[in-house]
Structures are given as structure tokens and as C-alpha cells.
Design a protein around this motif. Structure first.
Motif, PDB file in Angstrom:
ATOM      1  N   TRP A 124      19.725 -19.351 -92.213  1.00 41.62           N
ATOM      2  CA  TRP A 124      19.686 -17.889 -92.188  1.00 41.62           C
ATOM      3  C   TRP A 124      18.532 -17.446 -91.322  1.00 41.62           C
ATOM      4  O   TRP A 124      17.657 -18.238 -90.969  1.00 41.62           O
ATOM      5  CB  TRP A 124      19.617 -17.288 -93.582  1.00 41.62           C
ATOM      6  N   ASP A 125      18.539 -16.151 -90.957  1.00 40.61           N
ATOM      7  CA  ASP A 125      17.501 -15.645 -90.056  1.00 40.61           C
ATOM      8  C   ASP A 125      16.397 -14.880 -90.794  1.00 40.61           C
ATOM      9  O   ASP A 125      15.680 -14.091 -90.189  1.00 40.61           O
ATOM     10  CB  ASP A 125      18.121 -14.771 -88.962  1.00 40.61           C
ATOM     11  N   ILE A 126      16.229 -15.133 -92.072  1.00 41.13           N
ATOM     12  CA  ILE A 126      15.181 -14.466 -92.855  1.00 41.13           C
ATOM     13  C   ILE A 126      13.829 -15.094 -92.525  1.00 41.13           C
ATOM     14  O   ILE A 126      13.709 -16.315 -92.458  1.00 41.13           O
ATOM     15  CB  ILE A 126      15.461 -14.578 -94.368  1.00 41.13           C
ATOM     16  N   VAL A 127      12.842 -14.241 -92.295  1.00 35.12           N
ATOM     17  CA  VAL A 127      11.474 -14.727 -92.097  1.00 35.12           C
ATOM     18  C   VAL A 127      10.612 -14.203 -93.235  1.00 35.12           C
ATOM     19  O   VAL A 127      10.898 -13.164 -93.831  1.00 35.12           O
ATOM     20  CB  VAL A 127      10.876 -14.310 -90.735  1.00 35.12           C
TER      21      VAL A 127
ATOM     22  N   SER B  58       0.442 -14.154 -96.911  1.00 34.05           N
ATOM     23  CA  SER B  58      -0.754 -13.321 -97.081  1.00 34.05           C
ATOM     24  C   SER B  58      -1.666 -13.388 -95.867  1.00 34.05           C
ATOM     25  O   SER B  58      -2.490 -12.503 -95.659  1.00 34.05           O
ATOM     26  CB  SER B  58      -1.508 -13.738 -98.344  1.00 34.05           C
ATOM     27  N   ASP B  59      -1.506 -14.420 -95.031  1.00 38.04           N
ATOM     28  CA  ASP B  59      -2.309 -14.544 -93.817  1.00 38.04           C
ATOM     29  C   ASP B  59      -1.719 -13.759 -92.654  1.00 38.04           C
ATOM     30  O   ASP B  59      -2.271 -13.742 -91.557  1.00 38.04           O
ATOM     31  CB  ASP B  59      -2.460 -16.018 -93.431  1.00 38.04           C
ATOM     32  N   GLY B  60      -0.569 -13.091 -92.873  1.00 40.94           N
ATOM     33  CA  GLY B  60       0.059 -12.275 -91.838  1.00 40.94           C
ATOM     34  C   GLY B  60       0.968 -13.045 -90.897  1.00 40.94           C
ATOM     35  O   GLY B  60       1.594 -12.458 -90.028  1.00 40.94           O
ATOM     36  N   LYS B  61       1.054 -14.350 -91.066  1.00 43.41           N
ATOM     37  CA  LYS B  61       1.908 -15.162 -90.201  1.00 43.41           C
ATOM     38  C   LYS B  61       3.340 -15.156 -90.724  1.00 43.41           C
ATOM     39  O   LYS B  61       3.571 -15.250 -91.925  1.00 43.41           O
ATOM     40  CB  LYS B  61       1.405 -16.606 -90.140  1.00 43.41           C
ATOM     41  N   GLU B  62       4.274 -15.042 -89.789  1.00 46.97           N
ATOM     42  CA  GLU B  62       5.689 -15.095 -90.146  1.00 46.97           C
ATOM     43  C   GLU B  62       6.205 -16.519 -89.953  1.00 46.97           C
ATOM     44  O   GLU B  62       5.923 -17.150 -88.926  1.00 46.97           O
ATOM     45  CB  GLU B  62       6.508 -14.141 -89.281  1.00 46.97           C
ATOM     46  N   VAL B  63       6.907 -16.989 -90.939  1.00 49.89           N
ATOM     47  CA  VAL B  63       7.520 -18.317 -90.877  1.00 49.89           C
ATOM     48  C   VAL B  63       8.967 -18.190 -91.347  1.00 49.89           C
ATOM     49  O   VAL B  63       9.300 -17.270 -92.096  1.00 49.89           O
ATOM     50  CB  VAL B  63       6.764 -19.346 -91.763  1.00 49.89           C
ATOM     51  N   PRO B  64       9.837 -19.100 -90.905  1.00 45.58           N
ATOM     52  CA  PRO B  64      11.210 -19.066 -91.418  1.00 45.58           C
ATOM     53  C   PRO B  64      11.193 -19.203 -92.939  1.00 45.58           C
ATOM     54  O   PRO B  64      10.496 -20.054 -93.493  1.00 45.58           O
ATOM     55  CB  PRO B  64      11.871 -20.283 -90.761  1.00 45.58           C
ATOM     56  N   ALA B  65      11.944 -18.347 -93.607  1.00 47.87           N
ATOM     57  CA  ALA B  65      12.009 -18.398 -95.071  1.00 47.87           C
ATOM     58  C   ALA B  65      12.785 -19.634 -95.494  1.00 47.87           C
ATOM     59  O   ALA B  65      13.854 -19.906 -94.948  1.00 47.87           O
ATOM     60  CB  ALA B  65      12.677 -17.141 -95.614  1.00 47.87           C
TER      61      ALA B  65
END
Length: 126
Positions: free
Chosen positions: A77-80, A84-91
Motif C-alpha cells: 500500500w502507499d500509506i506513509v 515523532s522525529d518528523g521523518k516519513e517512512v512506508p507504513a
């Protein structure tokens, strides 16, 4: 033409922008569409899930069943997820992530898309 079944077969899915009940009534939205691929449930898997869902004795039991079913069907899926550090990662596609971080409307929208087998043409047009 004969029905051809493939091992590891996946179909695309896209959730709708608005969640609707079986009668067509709006239940939530607007929702950002979630796109991905899923393994269509086969007869035994779908029937076992639906029977267990009907017999669920509590909300937490139902939540667990839905989360585990989604995990068993969704291949990507395309959910990220923004930590808490503000970084986006693939969920991650895990039951814990679904239960702890995914809003109810999104879990229900994904479930709606992955609980039934759709032919390739129908899935492409989703």
C-alpha cells in the motif's frame, strides 16, 4: 476461455474518497485514496473470516479479526507514517499498525476493497 488461477496472484485496489454503508449512506469522508495491491481472498478464507466476524464477542475481538484479515490480504500500500522525529517512512502492513495508527474509516475502506475478489478489469477501474 478457462478460469486460470495463479499462485501469488495480486490485484490493484484503490479506496474510494468517501466511505458508504451498504445502503449507500455516507459514513465518513472525504478520504485520501489508498492505493495498493491485494491477494484476493478465496472461498475458505473469506467464509472463515465472515463467520468469525459474525461470532465476535467483543469490539476488541472484531478489531483484531479485521486487522489480521487486512494484513493477510494486502501485499502493498502507499500509506506513509510520520514518526515523532518528523521523518516519513512506508507504513508497515501489520495488525499492530492497523489497530494503533490507522483511523477507523481507512481500515473500513481498505477492508471493503480487499474482502472480495474482483476480476482484473473491475479491479483496474476500481
Amino acid at each position: 476461455m478457462a478460469l486460470k488461477l495463479k499462485d501469488g496472484y495480486t490485484l490493484p485496489f484503490v479506496t474510494e474518497g468517501e466511505l458508504r454503508s451498504s445502503s449507500g449512506e455516507a459514513m465518513g469522508g472525504p478520504l485520501t485514496p489508498v492505493r495498493g495491491k491485494y491477494r484476493p481472498p478465496l472461498f475458505g478464507t473469506k467464509n472463515d473470516f465472515e463467520f468469525a466476524l459474525l461470532r465476535a464477542a467483543s469490539g476488541p475481538e472484531e478489531t483484531k479479526l479485521v486487522a489480521e484479515f487486512i494484513v493477510s490480504r494486502v501485499a502493498e500500500w502507499d500509506i506513509v507514517f510520520e514518526g515523532s522525529d518528523g521523518k516519513e517512512v512506508p507504513a508497515p502492513i501489520t495488525a499492530d499498525f492497523i489497530r494503533e495508527h490507522l483511523p477507523n474509516e481507512y481500515a473500513l475502506a481498505i477492508l471493503k476493497e480487499v474482502r472480495n475478489w474482483k476480476g482484473e478489469a473491475a479491479a483496474a477501474g476500481n
